[in-house]
Design an enzyme around this catalytic site. Structure first.
Site, short mmCIF file in Angstrom:
data_model
loop_
_atom_site.label_atom_id
_atom_site.label_comp_id
_atom_site.label_asym_id
_atom_site.label_seq_id
_atom_site.Cartn_x
_atom_site.Cartn_y
_atom_site.Cartn_z
N ARG A 118 0.82 -1.23 0.00
CA ARG A 118 0.00 0.00 0.00
C ARG A 118 0.85 1.27 0.00
O ARG A 118 0.42 2.33 0.44
CB ARG A 118 -0.96 0.04 1.19
N LYS A 140 2.12 11.26 -11.20
CA LYS A 140 1.32 10.34 -12.02
C LYS A 140 2.15 9.10 -12.25
O LYS A 140 3.26 9.18 -12.80
CB LYS A 140 0.96 10.97 -13.36
N GLU A 182 7.61 18.21 -25.01
CA GLU A 182 6.90 18.60 -23.77
C GLU A 182 7.29 20.04 -23.37
O GLU A 182 6.47 20.78 -22.85
CB GLU A 182 7.22 17.63 -22.62
N LYS A 231 4.86 23.22 -13.87
CA LYS A 231 4.16 21.97 -13.54
C LYS A 231 3.79 21.92 -12.06
O LYS A 231 2.67 21.57 -11.70
CB LYS A 231 5.01 20.75 -13.91
N GLU A 241 -6.10 15.90 -10.82
CA GLU A 241 -6.66 16.22 -12.13
C GLU A 241 -8.19 16.35 -12.14
O GLU A 241 -8.88 15.80 -13.00
CB GLU A 241 -6.22 15.16 -13.15
N ARG A 245 -5.36 20.69 -13.59
CA ARG A 245 -4.28 19.81 -14.07
C ARG A 245 -4.52 19.30 -15.50
O ARG A 245 -3.58 18.91 -16.19
CB ARG A 245 -4.10 18.64 -13.10
N ASN A 249 -2.45 18.26 -20.32
CA ASN A 249 -2.71 17.29 -21.40
C ASN A 249 -2.79 17.93 -22.77
O ASN A 249 -3.17 17.26 -23.74
CB ASN A 249 -4.01 16.52 -21.11
N HIS A 252 -2.10 15.96 -25.90
CA HIS A 252 -1.96 14.55 -25.54
C HIS A 252 -3.10 13.66 -26.05
O HIS A 252 -2.88 12.46 -26.24
CB HIS A 252 -1.83 14.39 -24.02
N HIS A 256 -1.61 10.64 -27.80
CA HIS A 256 -1.74 9.28 -27.27
C HIS A 256 -2.40 8.36 -28.30
O HIS A 256 -1.99 7.21 -28.48
CB HIS A 256 -2.60 9.27 -26.00
N HIS A 269 7.21 9.62 -27.49
CA HIS A 269 6.08 10.27 -26.81
C HIS A 269 6.05 11.78 -27.09
O HIS A 269 5.02 12.33 -27.45
CB HIS A 269 6.17 10.00 -25.30
#
Ligand SMILES: NC(=O)c1ccc[n+]([C@@H]2O[C@H](COP(=O)([O-])OP(=O)(O)OC[C@H]3O[C@@H](n4cnc5c(N)ncnc54)[C@H](O)[C@@H]3O)[C@@H](O)[C@H]2O)c1
Length: 362
Positions: A118, A140, A182, A231, A241, A245, A249, A252, A256, A269
């Protein structure tokens, strides 16, 4: 050496440091030893990074896991292998995981750290530009599933992030350029990040192409610092998010989808993100959301850094559109988009799929 702090009130630790320097890598090793003093640890490396830096960093083989290179390795089988390695090493919650490599290793190691018992502590040591400016910070963590990229994951912040610019010397051109994808994105969202100081990143990028070419350390340190300040500002306001946030993206959703459609083989990427930026600027222009002048400026910046609209040969438009609809941020029918509206500013829009066409890329 620069130290930044990410302040997240919701995490138990509250905040964590990001160290940026270009010290000798032996110094870095000493610092990592100090951070993990009297703890057991598992060090997860990107394959190529291990080949180049394994000897210098000199961790014991028994405490090392080398993850093969490639986005396809961010999968559930490797996740299980690493969890088994943690069990084999008898790691407890007092112990530590260290990720040394690109975003693939950072995302994977972070997800293992978030879920093993955990949650155990982990350190990020990003070695690609992309991981330095983006993925190592913000918490993330994820692995991919056949259903989609980053489909299983957790928001889980590192204990600290160690950025050492020396790693960038061995990064190949393709990966270096990917990282800049990025960076350019941060230029287009700068004002929306609500950071107290204005850098005008677009202007800095426009004026320093030669320093990019030379991999000038001072320039790179400044760029990394700006991106991480932007950021952190966003993540501090919205860790999970639920609102702000989402602006991270930008580019993205289409990026993606392209990565998935081409099975992660055609584009890095960061390059896919830039193609996503081109897509969304075209969408914004066609829908009168951004002006022609800003659109032209954005396209010029992307082309100055060598990004060209691609040939879409072999790309199935319908499938790509479906990938956009199954994106985590969408509800299956409509597509949620972050759209550029003004210089350095973006807004959120929900689009009906019928409005879309890949031909938006000029
Ligand atoms: N968590 C986040 O917030 C976030 C943000 C953006 C991207 N990502 C994820 O990051 C991943 C992409 O990361 P990436 O672009 O770093 O790719 P990567 O991790 O695949 O690394 C690219 C390649 O560079 C090699 N490499 C790494 N450092 C090197 C060095 N110093 N010298 C020589 N070679 C080196 C690696 O071994 C690998 O072959 C994707 O999975 C993406 O989804 C996550």
């Amino acid at each position: 050496m620069t130290t930044l702090t990410v302040n997240i009130s919701e995490t138990p630790s509250g905040s964590y440091p990001i160290y940026i320097d270009n010290d000798d890598l032996k110094e870095l090793k000493k610092k990592l030893d100090e951070e993990t003093k009297e703890r057991k640890r598992l060090v997860i490396f990107s394959e190529k990074v291990y080949k180049i830096y394994g000897k210098i960093l000199d961790f014991k083989k028994s405490e090392t896991f080398v993850l093969k290179d490639g986005e396809q390795q961010k999968n559930i089988k490797n996740y299980e292998k690493i969890i088994r390695k943690c069990i084999e090493l008898k790691l407890s919650r007092k112990d530590m995981i260290i990720a040394i490599g690109g975003g693939v290793v950072g995302d994977m190691a972070g997800f293992v750290a978030a879920t093993y018992m955990r949650g155990i502590k982990f350190l990020q040591v990003p070695t690609t530009l992309l991981a330095m400016v983006d993925s190592s910070v913000g918490g993330k963590t994820a692995i991919d599933m056949p259903h989609g990229k980053n489909f299983v994951g957790a928001f889980y912040q590192p204990k600290a992030v160690y950025i050492n610019l020396n790693f960038l010397k061995t990064l190949d051109e393709k990966q270096y350029k990917s990282g800049f994808g990025e960076v350019i994105k941060y230029g287009f969202i700068e004002k929306s990040c609500q950071y107290g100081e204005y850098f005008n990143l677009i202007k800095i990028l426009k004026e320093n192409r030669d320093k990019y070419e030379k991999r000038d350390n001072e320039f790179l340190a400044r760029i990394i610092e700006i991106c991480l300040k932007l950021k952190s500002s966003v993540v501090e306001k919205d860790e999970k998010e639920s609102g702000l946030r989402k602006i991270l993206n930008l580019g993205h959703t289409f990026g993606h989808a392209l990565e998935e459609e081409t099975k992660y083989k055609r584009y890095t990427h960061g390059y896919a993100v830039v193609l996503g930026l081109m897509f969304i600027f075209n969408y914004a222009l066609k829908n009168n959301l951004c002006g022609r002048e800003y659109y032209d400026e954005a396209y010029t910046l992307m082309s100055v850094y060598g990004y060209e609209p691609p040939c879409f040969c072999g790309i199935n438009k319908k499938r790509t559109l479906n990938y956009m609809k199954t994106d985590k941020k969408s509800d299956g029918n409509t597509i949620n988009l972050i759209v550029p509206v003004n210089y350095g500013e973006v807004t959120e829009k929900t689009a009906d799929s019928v409005e879309f066409d890949i031909e938006y890329i000029k």
